[in-house]
Write a protein that holds these residues in place. Structure first.
Motif, PDB file in Angstrom:
ATOM      1  N   ASN A 262      49.686 130.155  13.468  1.00  0.00           N
ATOM      2  CA  ASN A 262      49.812 129.729  12.077  1.00  0.00           C
ATOM      3  C   ASN A 262      48.437 129.485  11.460  1.00  0.00           C
ATOM      4  OD1 ASN A 262      52.598 129.827  12.169  1.00  0.00           O
ATOM      5  ND2 ASN A 262      52.863 127.630  12.491  1.00  0.00           N
ATOM      6  N   ALA A 266      46.805 131.754   8.471  1.00  0.00           N
ATOM      7  CA  ALA A 266      46.368 131.159   7.214  1.00  0.00           C
ATOM      8  C   ALA A 266      44.967 131.655   6.855  1.00  0.00           C
ATOM      9  CB  ALA A 266      46.388 129.629   7.321  1.00  0.00           C
ATOM     10  N   HIS A 269      45.331 135.120   5.428  1.00  0.00           N
ATOM     11  CA  HIS A 269      45.875 135.125   4.075  1.00  0.00           C
ATOM     12  C   HIS A 269      44.826 134.709   3.048  1.00  0.00           C
ATOM     13  CE1 HIS A 269      50.270 134.578   5.654  1.00  0.00           C
ATOM     14  NE2 HIS A 269      49.715 135.716   6.034  1.00  0.00           N
ATOM     15  N   THR A 310      51.618 124.427   9.441  1.00  0.00           N
ATOM     16  CA  THR A 310      52.264 125.668   9.030  1.00  0.00           C
ATOM     17  C   THR A 310      51.296 126.460   8.162  1.00  0.00           C
ATOM     18  OG1 THR A 310      53.192 124.722   7.007  1.00  0.00           O
ATOM     19  CG2 THR A 310      54.514 124.507   9.028  1.00  0.00           C
ATOM     20  N   GLN A 312      51.857 127.649   5.266  1.00  0.00           N
ATOM     21  CA  GLN A 312      51.972 127.141   3.897  1.00  0.00           C
ATOM     22  C   GLN A 312      51.133 125.878   3.684  1.00  0.00           C
ATOM     23  OE1 GLN A 312      55.986 126.167   2.787  1.00  0.00           O
ATOM     24  NE2 GLN A 312      55.509 125.960   0.602  1.00  0.00           N
ATOM     25  N   ASN A 313      51.105 124.986   4.659  1.00  0.00           N
ATOM     26  CA  ASN A 313      50.344 123.746   4.513  1.00  0.00           C
ATOM     27  C   ASN A 313      48.844 123.957   4.728  1.00  0.00           C
ATOM     28  OD1 ASN A 313      52.657 122.244   3.999  1.00  0.00           O
ATOM     29  ND2 ASN A 313      52.971 121.743   6.163  1.00  0.00           N
ATOM     30  N   GLU A 315      47.088 126.797   3.952  1.00  0.00           N
ATOM     31  CA  GLU A 315      46.457 127.653   2.942  1.00  0.00           C
ATOM     32  C   GLU A 315      45.717 126.873   1.845  1.00  0.00           C
ATOM     33  OE1 GLU A 315      49.367 130.413   1.551  1.00  0.00           O
ATOM     34  OE2 GLU A 315      49.108 131.764   3.260  1.00  0.00           O
TER      35      GLU A 315
END
Length: 375
Positions: A262, A266, A269, A310, A312-313, A315
């Motif tokens: 993860n 990140a 991304h 995660t 999402q957290n 990024e």
């Protein structure tokens, strides 16, 4: 003189011989200088290397070739099956009788004394010197049967001795340390923690969920733009990434593998075309080192935010890093760009990562609330 049978073999009209004999007796016939002294057809021998071999033969070394501080590891037997190369002359000679060949070796104290120096070591001097009476480890039993094989050369010229020494040393390659680590894993010679970490990195290289899939050389294979498994293991350990993941507990392979993936996803991304791209700074081993040394700090930020690790957290934190520090201008090559030049050295890369981690902490961390984002 004692007659000992030898087996001849011929290379380009030159006859060599194979001998099996006790190294404690052979070394008595070798005249070697003090440790560190220059020799004609040998490198200076090293006392610490000799002592290490002596301890190995005495069974005081673990099978991972470390000193036996950890008694739980498997003890080495002390085998030395490879053959030193010797040149003989003078009283020590080869004779032929009835189509068989024998080497004449002295037995009495007088014969040994008069034959001193009649045996020269062309390769394997550390192995043999470790059997000298002054170097033998006290734990090695003097009555224990211990023979070694030798390649015997007879009255070589100086040029021939030099050539054999060069080929036996300069032209030989050591075994890749990654291969040795792989063999140790297969033989269960690693500690439980070492095995867990090894398996984690192997999974990072094999699992399709991992951004590093196919980028890690595990067993010495040639992989273009790859990281060596020992490099990655060292980075995960020294960066305290593993300590952060486990919180001083046992590594949980599947769980912590996903956390690391993860984190790396990140980065992919937020830094597309940069992270994990071999031609970019963030895609090289120094880039991976920088990224992993930031992990404990970013984990600390998530802990403060009471958020899990995660993609999402992660990024938003990495986006802050990109917008305020790792901008496009940061990666522009220039002799005056000291931050980018820091990636050229391990210590400077670590210092840069810690510096940037401190900046992120000053932006994000506002409390000391207890929360573990990795569990």
């Amino acid at each position: 003189m004692k007659k000992v049978k030898v087996i001849p073999f011929i290379q380009k009209e030159k006859t060599f011989f194979l001998l099996s004999y006790d190294p404690r007796e052979i070394i008595k016939l070798v005249e070697f200088p003090e440790a560190g002294k220059v020799q004609d057809t040998q490198r200076p021998w090293d006392l610490s290397r000799v002592k290490e071999i002596s301890q190995y033969v005495a069974g005081l070394i673990n099978l991972d070739l470390s000193k036996m501080k950890d008694r739980s590891k498997r003890k080495a037997k002390g085998f030395i099956p490879n053959c030193p190369i010797l040149n003989i002359h003078g009283n020590v000679k080869i004779i032929e009788e009835n189509d068989e060949y024998f080497i004449l070796l002295p037995e009495t104290i007088d014969d040994i004394s008069s034959s001193k120096g009649n045996v020269e070591i062309l390769d394997g001097q550390h192995r043999l010197i470790s059997f000298d009476s002054d170097q033998l480890n006290e734990n090695f039993k003097s009555h224990e049967l211990f023979q070694m094989g030798y390649v015997i050369c007879n009255d070589l010229t100086q040029d021939e001795k030099t050539e054999i020494f060069i080929f036996s040393n300069e032209k030989q390659k050591t075994v890749d340390k990654n291969v040795l680590r792989q063999l140790m894993r297969w033989l269960h010679l690693l500690s439980d923690n070492e095995e867990d970490l090894y398996d984690l990195v192997v999974k990072l290289n094999k699992d399709t969920y991992s951004p590093l899939k196919g980028r890690i050389s595990v067993g010495g294979e040639k992989v273009k733009h790859s990281f060596k498994i020992l490099q990655v293991i060292k980075i995960l350990e020294k960066s305290k990434t593993i300590t952060t993941l486990t919180n001083q507990k046992k590594l949980k392979l599947e769980k912590h593998f996903k956390v690391l993936c993860n984190y790396l996803k990140a980065w992919e991304h937020v830094f597309p075309g940069k992270f994990n791209h071999p031609s970019h700074t963030l895609g090289k081993i120094s880039g991976l080192r920088y990224v992993m040394y930031l992990f404990p700090t970013i984990s600390e930020i998530l802990k403060d935010q009471r958020k899990k690790t995660t993609v999402q957290n992660l990024e938003p934190i990495l986006s802050t890093l990109r917008n305020s520090i790792l901008t496009d201008k940061f990666f522009e090559s220039s002799e005056n760009n000291t931050d980018l030049l820091a990636f050229r050295g391990e210590t400077s890369t670590i210092n840069l990562s810690e510096k940037h981690g401190g900046i992120l902490k000053s932006i994000y961390i506002n409390s000391n609330d207890e929360f573990d984002p990795n569990n």
